[in-house]
Design a protein around this motif. Sequence first.
Motif, PDB file in Angstrom:
ATOM      1  N   GLY A   1       0.626  -1.064  -0.178  1.00 57.56           N
ATOM      2  CA  GLY A   1      -0.265   0.563   0.118  1.00 57.56           C
ATOM      3  C   GLY A   1       0.844   1.190  -0.330  1.00 57.56           C
ATOM      4  N   PRO A   2       1.945   1.271   0.913  1.00 56.98           N
ATOM      5  CA  PRO A   2       3.029   2.997   1.398  1.00 56.98           C
ATOM      6  C   PRO A   2       3.307   2.931  -0.110  1.00 56.98           C
ATOM      7  CG  PRO A   2       2.541   1.836   3.878  1.00 56.98           C
ATOM      8  CD  PRO A   2       1.877   0.622   2.736  1.00 56.98           C
ATOM      9  N   CYS A   3       4.253   1.502  -0.554  1.00 57.79           N
ATOM     10  CA  CYS A   3       4.914   1.750  -1.775  1.00 57.79           C
ATOM     11  C   CYS A   3       3.620   2.203  -3.266  1.00 57.79           C
ATOM     12  CB  CYS A   3       5.016  -0.090  -1.723  1.00 57.79           C
ATOM     13  SG  CYS A   3       6.633   0.002  -3.003  1.00 57.79           S
TER      14      CYS A   3
ATOM     15  N   GLY B   1       5.556   8.599  -1.876  1.00 55.75           N
ATOM     16  CA  GLY B   1       5.894   9.895  -1.123  1.00 55.75           C
ATOM     17  C   GLY B   1       6.266   9.786   0.519  1.00 55.75           C
ATOM     18  N   LEU B   2       5.917  10.838   1.051  1.00 57.94           N
ATOM     19  CA  LEU B   2       6.258  10.626   2.791  1.00 57.94           C
ATOM     20  C   LEU B   2       5.080   9.145   3.028  1.00 57.94           C
ATOM     21  CD1 LEU B   2       5.155  13.914   3.952  1.00 57.94           C
ATOM     22  CD2 LEU B   2       7.025  12.592   3.317  1.00 57.94           C
ATOM     23  N   TRP B   3       4.025   8.095   2.872  1.00 56.97           N
ATOM     24  CA  TRP B   3       3.421   7.010   2.676  1.00 56.97           C
ATOM     25  C   TRP B   3       4.469   6.056   3.088  1.00 56.97           C
ATOM     26  CZ3 TRP B   3      -1.014   6.629   5.754  1.00 56.97           C
ATOM     27  CH2 TRP B   3      -1.564   7.706   5.951  1.00 56.97           C
ATOM     28  N   PHE B   4       5.121   6.054   1.602  1.00 58.06           N
ATOM     29  CA  PHE B   4       6.470   4.591   1.781  1.00 58.06           C
ATOM     30  C   PHE B   4       7.308   5.382   2.562  1.00 58.06           C
ATOM     31  CE2 PHE B   4       9.740   3.088  -0.629  1.00 58.06           C
ATOM     32  CZ  PHE B   4       9.816   1.690  -0.180  1.00 58.06           C
TER      33      PHE B   4
ATOM     34  N   SER C   1      14.437   5.438  -3.445  1.00 63.41           N
ATOM     35  CA  SER C   1      13.958   4.484  -5.365  1.00 63.41           C
ATOM     36  C   SER C   1      12.976   4.966  -5.429  1.00 63.41           C
ATOM     37  CB  SER C   1      15.087   2.930  -5.102  1.00 63.41           C
ATOM     38  OG  SER C   1      15.460   2.935  -4.758  1.00 63.41           O
ATOM     39  N   ARG C   2      11.862   5.206  -4.463  1.00 67.60           N
ATOM     40  CA  ARG C   2      11.010   5.491  -4.610  1.00 67.60           C
ATOM     41  C   ARG C   2      10.215   6.685  -5.302  1.00 67.60           C
ATOM     42  NH1 ARG C   2       6.785   5.482  -6.735  1.00 67.60           N
ATOM     43  NH2 ARG C   2       4.289   4.925  -6.036  1.00 67.60           N
ATOM     44  N   ASN C   3      11.146   7.643  -5.090  1.00 70.30           N
ATOM     45  CA  ASN C   3      11.170   9.027  -5.536  1.00 70.30           C
ATOM     46  C   ASN C   3      12.580   9.509  -6.299  1.00 70.30           C
ATOM     47  OD1 ASN C   3       8.991   9.677  -3.799  1.00 70.30           O
ATOM     48  ND2 ASN C   3       9.936   8.786  -1.746  1.00 70.30           N
TER      49      ASN C   3
ATOM     50  N   GLY D   1      10.773  10.331 -12.341  1.00 73.23           N
ATOM     51  CA  GLY D   1       9.244  10.071 -11.982  1.00 73.23           C
ATOM     52  C   GLY D   1       9.104   8.340 -11.946  1.00 73.23           C
ATOM     53  N   HIS D   2       9.670   7.300 -12.594  1.00 69.73           N
ATOM     54  CA  HIS D   2       9.443   5.852 -12.717  1.00 69.73           C
ATOM     55  C   HIS D   2      10.185   5.291 -11.498  1.00 69.73           C
ATOM     56  CE1 HIS D   2       8.801   6.781 -17.130  1.00 69.73           C
ATOM     57  NE2 HIS D   2       9.249   6.964 -16.605  1.00 69.73           N
ATOM     58  N   GLY D   3       9.979   5.575  -9.998  1.00 70.32           N
ATOM     59  CA  GLY D   3      10.273   5.346  -9.152  1.00 70.32           C
ATOM     60  C   GLY D   3       9.176   3.886  -8.439  1.00 70.32           C
ATOM     61  N   LEU D   4       8.428   3.958  -8.852  1.00 70.72           N
ATOM     62  CA  LEU D   4       7.627   2.759  -8.663  1.00 70.72           C
ATOM     63  C   LEU D   4       7.882   0.760  -9.780  1.00 70.72           C
ATOM     64  CD1 LEU D   4       5.727   1.240  -7.038  1.00 70.72           C
ATOM     65  CD2 LEU D   4       4.066   1.860  -8.561  1.00 70.72           C
TER      66      LEU D   4
END
Length: 267
Positions: free
Chosen positions: A17-19, A23-26, A126-128, A132-135
Amino acid sequence: MKQRIITGLVAAVLFLGPCLAGGLWFHGLVLIMSVIGYYEFVRMTKTSPWSGAGLLGFIGVILLVFPWKLLGSPFVPDTLQLIWPLMLLFLFVTVVSKNQININQAALLFLGAVYIGIGFSYIAESRNTPDGHGLFWTFLLLFSIWASDAGAYFTGRRWGRNKLWPAISPNKTVEGALGGVLIAIVVAVLFALFSGGLLSIGLAVLLGASCAVIGQMGDLVQSAYKRVYGIKDSGTLLPGHGGILDRCDSWITVFPFVHILMLLPFY
């Protein structure tokens, strides 16, 4: 096995979910994981997490993983600006405590803070990523690591004959390690094929191999220091799986490796 599967599924859902949100969630989740990981590390060294040196290590980890950019901080420290003062403070602790915390303990706690703090900071980064393709990059690295783990396990069980490093991890085999590398490369290449040109086949092979080799070394590092302290798992947070460090030992070596060596194409 049933307990492992249930824990794995619950953990995957809580992480996914956070992934996906990013943003701040992950970043917040990764920060919490890093603090728990350092707590496990300190406990393994037989040092009180609530001692002055233990708390100093927690502060170091938090500062290294903290989402400075996401919160719009006017001051975004680089790693060296955090590591050197942290090292100096650990050295000061040996003096202030009159060697109740000696240089060996201070060095070990400092090493743990850097090892865990930098490792988790690059997972969050890595997520950010700036492209723009961090995921995509986060999933690429994670799935390659998981593919290496699964490939090494099943290949080793089926064809394993020669021990890889019996003094450190007696169940791992050379055949299993090679199988893990191969499966990780296959998974990375599949990511490339469905990336719409974002990732080339050649770079996918390099990244898959890196995830497998460095990830397996990270796993051996974890096995080595657990053996020193005579423990099976770093913690008990994840029933059937151990602690955060048991599950993320490969992550915190692979993610910094691919970023620091600038193996991702946006560098």
